[in-house]
Design an enzyme around this catalytic site. Structure first.
Site, PDB file in Angstrom:
ATOM      1  N   GLU A 106       0.792  -1.219   0.000  1.00 44.48           N
ATOM      2  CA  GLU A 106       0.000   0.000   0.000  1.00 44.48           C
ATOM      3  C   GLU A 106       0.833   1.283   0.000  1.00 44.48           C
ATOM      4  OE1 GLU A 106      -3.330   0.437  -0.308  1.00 44.48           O
ATOM      5  OE2 GLU A 106      -3.431  -1.721  -0.662  1.00 44.48           O
ATOM      6  N   SER A 388     -54.806 -25.199  31.424  1.00 44.50           N
ATOM      7  CA  SER A 388     -54.794 -25.608  32.835  1.00 44.50           C
ATOM      8  C   SER A 388     -53.598 -25.078  33.600  1.00 44.50           C
ATOM      9  CB  SER A 388     -54.820 -27.137  32.925  1.00 44.50           C
ATOM     10  OG  SER A 388     -56.046 -27.642  32.437  1.00 44.50           O
TER      11      SER A 388
END
Length: 757
Positions: A106, A388
């Protein structure tokens, strides 16, 4: 040689003299054009530079979005919440292989220039002119950092000018090593990974400090085009780009020939250690994320690097998800439906939540079969009828009014008078004319629950449902069998109050939140409220222990769960929902199975077969190693020997009778029976006394008898619908096998008992 003949100066002078006005006008125009062009250029440059950050803002380049880290209750890393998947590391913890590779490919003269490399810039310009398009920008690492920190990626002259100016400012503000460190932490490396640490963990399963030459070359090569070269996107391109970087590294002299050849031959081995850690707990994570955003806002949660301590137990979470997956697979095998007919919208779902009843801290949460397919959380967002599983609330309200587990509920075969109609709820398998409250809860009798609700009044049950955190319930008689709607989290939390001596602890997922510099921003308050008395909590627990030991949830014992525990099943009409909530003193877990759009799971599929196995297997794993811890009666609760058939004090005759069942029953002081069992008498007294149920007014509430309605029942019976229009959407629990009754039980029509099949 050919000579170029210049114009005769005299002729030029003559022309100017004869056209003086035109000449002057041309000179002025040229000057104006030159000044205008120069001014425009200067204005353009000024406009491009004027909006750039100054020295103070330049220092902000060192700041970046930091992920929020989330730990479990033991401090183990659990999740990361981020805008960008970034883990910042200092330059000292980056492999030299990677820094050398990055500089070589780079910005080879990084340590020699002042932010702009004229040689690289001129080379890029000549390349672009030759190709007649902008391919190379000649940007240094400093220029790239300027773009990452302050600019857009647009390839324009304006942006390039800004980049050059900012690069110089960055060089004056930071050292070269600081610039390189910032760049390595900010650069994007594809696949959602920002910074070299995240890229190293995400691609190779190792920290940036441990990268070898081949791995470093691949990561360095990604900066040019992260989306194109990411190895998870295109491995062939990634390897080709790696080879290019290795060539550059060799040419730059940072690696020798043997190292180059070895790295070039190195195979690509991917290992995502970063996101692999979060292959679990996504429903829990999402609930935490939403709460954090509510507390601190999106910006702070995603960018400020918060530290969040949660209540999660990673081991329990893994067990919960494994058992939910197993339960769904087992049920789908029983359904015998083709997998091709299943879509995300029609798939069978299951949910589980486990929490500490003492603190409300949630230890595990599974909101469905697959978070990616459906992030809808069926623990917190789905409201369904509990069937229930709601009955303990009704009986808790009765206990609070002075009734007891030995209270005999009679008149069960007579329809209950409700407003202008009568209703005999379906029990399917229980036909007893009378039974104690304990037996009624153990076999999950619908008729007994409705009769008890009629006795204590609907408002009382609604009130205690609210106290237990279940919200507003419909004021209808069918509420007794669970026609109100609840979330799994609220129902599980309500049962937690029974395990916690009547104290309802607010469910919590977050313990503490601190800032990146250690400042405490939030601590979960210890929030609990008194829902029912300690005596009521213990008596409900005592009755619910029977449900697991010998009632509708007895399969939990068959599957190997051995710790003392209490719980309740729930199955709604047409077998559309299967529930089970059960608890030990230290852990309460609720499970639910069903479809998002309610329909029959399996014909005859009771919760005992669909929900209880999921609960039992998870609890076995979650409590492995725990010592048995019994529920102990609180002060004010006393044990009394009673005859199970009559609910009265047991006598020596009761103990000698071949068909008698004497048991220890618990009572809140003041509700215990005061008279002897009328069934088992001896001698002349037995011949003279005709046993009959006493008047409720003559007895303490502990043995009160819920009477049949005094009015004559209407002939119509709302067997499946509430007279007020509320659907009685509940099934009786799984039919138990009948046990042969004794003589006096058959004579009096009471005391029938049943064991679960």
């Amino acid at each position: 040689m050919t000579l170029v003949q210049l114009p005769d100066p005299r002729r030029l002078e003559t022309f100017v003299d004869s056209h003086r006005t035109l000449a002057l006008t041309s000179i002025v125009a040229l000057c104006l054009a030159s000044w205008t062009t120069t001014g425009a250029a200067l204005g353009y440059v000024y406009g491009a530079v004027r909006s750039l950050p100054g020295p103070t803002a330049i220092r902000a380049a060192a700041s970046m979005a930091h992920a929020t880290t989330v730990t479990d209750a033991q401090g183990r890393h659990a999740f990361t919440i981020f805008e960008e998947q970034r883990l910042q590391v200092p330059l000292s913890r980056v492999s030299p292989n990677l820094t050398r590779a990055m500089i070589a490919v780079e910005d080879r003269r990084f340590y020699d220039h002042g932010g702009v490399d004229p040689i690289r810039l001129a080379g890029a310009l000549l390349h672009d002119l030759a190709r007649n398009r902008a391919e190379q920008g000649g940007s240094t690492i400093t220029q790239q950092l300027a773009r990452l920190s302050f600019l857009t990626p647009d390839k324009t002259i304006r942006r390039k000018l800004q980049e050059l100016v900012l690069a110089g400012r960055l060089e004056r503000t930071f050292s070269k090593d600081q610039i390189l460190e910032l760049y390595l932490n900010k650069a994007y490396f594809g696949d959602g990974l920002y910074g070299v640490e995240a890229a190293s963990l995400g691609y190779f399963g190792k920290h940036a400090s441990d990268l070898d030459v081949a791995e470093a070359a691949l990561i360095a090569g990604l900066v040019k085009s992260p989306s194109a070269y990411a190895p998870t996107v295109n491995a062939t391109r990634a390897l080709a780009r790696r080879a290019t970087v290795l060539d550059v590294m060799r040419d730059a002299g940072v690696i020798d020939e043997p190292t180059y050849r070895s790295a070039l031959r190195s195979p690509l081995r991917l290992d995502d250690a970063l996101r692999r850690e979060e292959a679990y707990g996504q429903y829990f994570k999402e609930e935490v994320r939403k709460q954090l955003v509510d507390l601190f806002g999106w910006e702070r949660v995603y960018r400020a690097g918060l530290r969040v301590e949660t209540t999660l137990d990673v081991d329990m979470q893994h067990a919960a998800e494994a058992e939910v997956t197993r339960a769904i697979a087992d049920i789908e095998r029983r359904q015998n439906r083709p997998a091709s007919a299943r879509t995300p919208e029609t798939a069978l779902q299951a949910a589980l939540v486990a929490l500490d009843p003492r603190t409300g801290e949630v230890r595990a949460m599974v909101g469905g079969r697959d978070f990616r397919a459906s992030p809808f959380n069926r623990v917190t967002q789905s409201k369904r009828q509990p069937g229930s599983a709601f009955k303990p609330v009704v009986y808790a309200a009765a206990l609070e009014q002075g009734y007891s587990p030995a209270t005999i509920i009679s008149g069960l075969n007579a329809p209950a008078t409700l407003s202008e109609a009568t209703w005999l709820p379906d029990d399917e398998h229980v036909t007893d004319e009378a039974m104690t409250m304990r037996a009624a809860l153990r076999v999950s009798s619908n008729r007994a629950a409705v009769r008890m609700l009629q006795t204590i009044g609907v408002p009382a049950a609604v009130d205690y449902a609210a106290r237990l955190g279940l919200g507003r319930m419909p004021r209808v008689p069918s509420l007794a069998i669970g026609t109100g709607e609840v979330t799994l989290l609220s129902l599980t939390s309500a049962f937690g109050a029974f395990a916690n001596g009547g104290e309802l602890a607010r469910p919590a997922l977050i313990r503490r939140v601190t800032s990146s510099d250690g400042q405490v921003l939030y601590e979960s308050p210890a929030a609990s409220t008194r829902a029912v008395s300690p005596a009521t909590a213990f008596l409900i627990t005592s009755m619910l222990e029977d449900v697991i030991d010998a009632g509708t949830a007895a399969q939990a014992r068959e599957l190997g769960f051995r710790l003392p525990a209490a719980g309740k099943t729930g199955t709604t009409n047409d077998y559309r929902d299967a529930w089970f909530v059960g608890y030990t003193p230290r852990l309460v877990t609720g499970v639910w199975v069903g479809y998002d759009q309610p329909r029959t799971i399996i014909r005859g599929g009771y919760a005992a077969q669909l929900a209880v196995p999921l609960w039992a297997r998870f609890m076995t794993a979650a409590t492995r190693g725990d010592k048995p811890e019994w529920f102990r009666p609180p002060p004010g609760v006393i044990p009394v020997d009673i005859d199970a058939a009559s609910g009265r004090l047991a006598t020596s005759d009761c103990r000698r009778a071949p068909d008698a069942a004497v048991r220890v029953e618990y009572f809140a002081q003041g509700t215990e029976p005061i008279d002897l069992c009328p069934i088992h008498r001896s001698g002349l007294l037995r011949a003279l006394v005709v046993p009959s149920p006493p008047s409720p007014d003559a007895l303490p509430r502990g043995i009160a008898i819920a009477q049949e309605p005094s009015t004559t029942p209407l002939q119509q019976q709302a067997a499946q619908a509430d007279p007020h229009g509320q659907a009685a959407d509940v099934r009786a629990e799984e039919p138990p096998a009948k046990r042969k009754r004794g003589f006096w039980s058959r004579v009096l029509g009471i005391g029938k008992s049943a064991d679960r099949r």
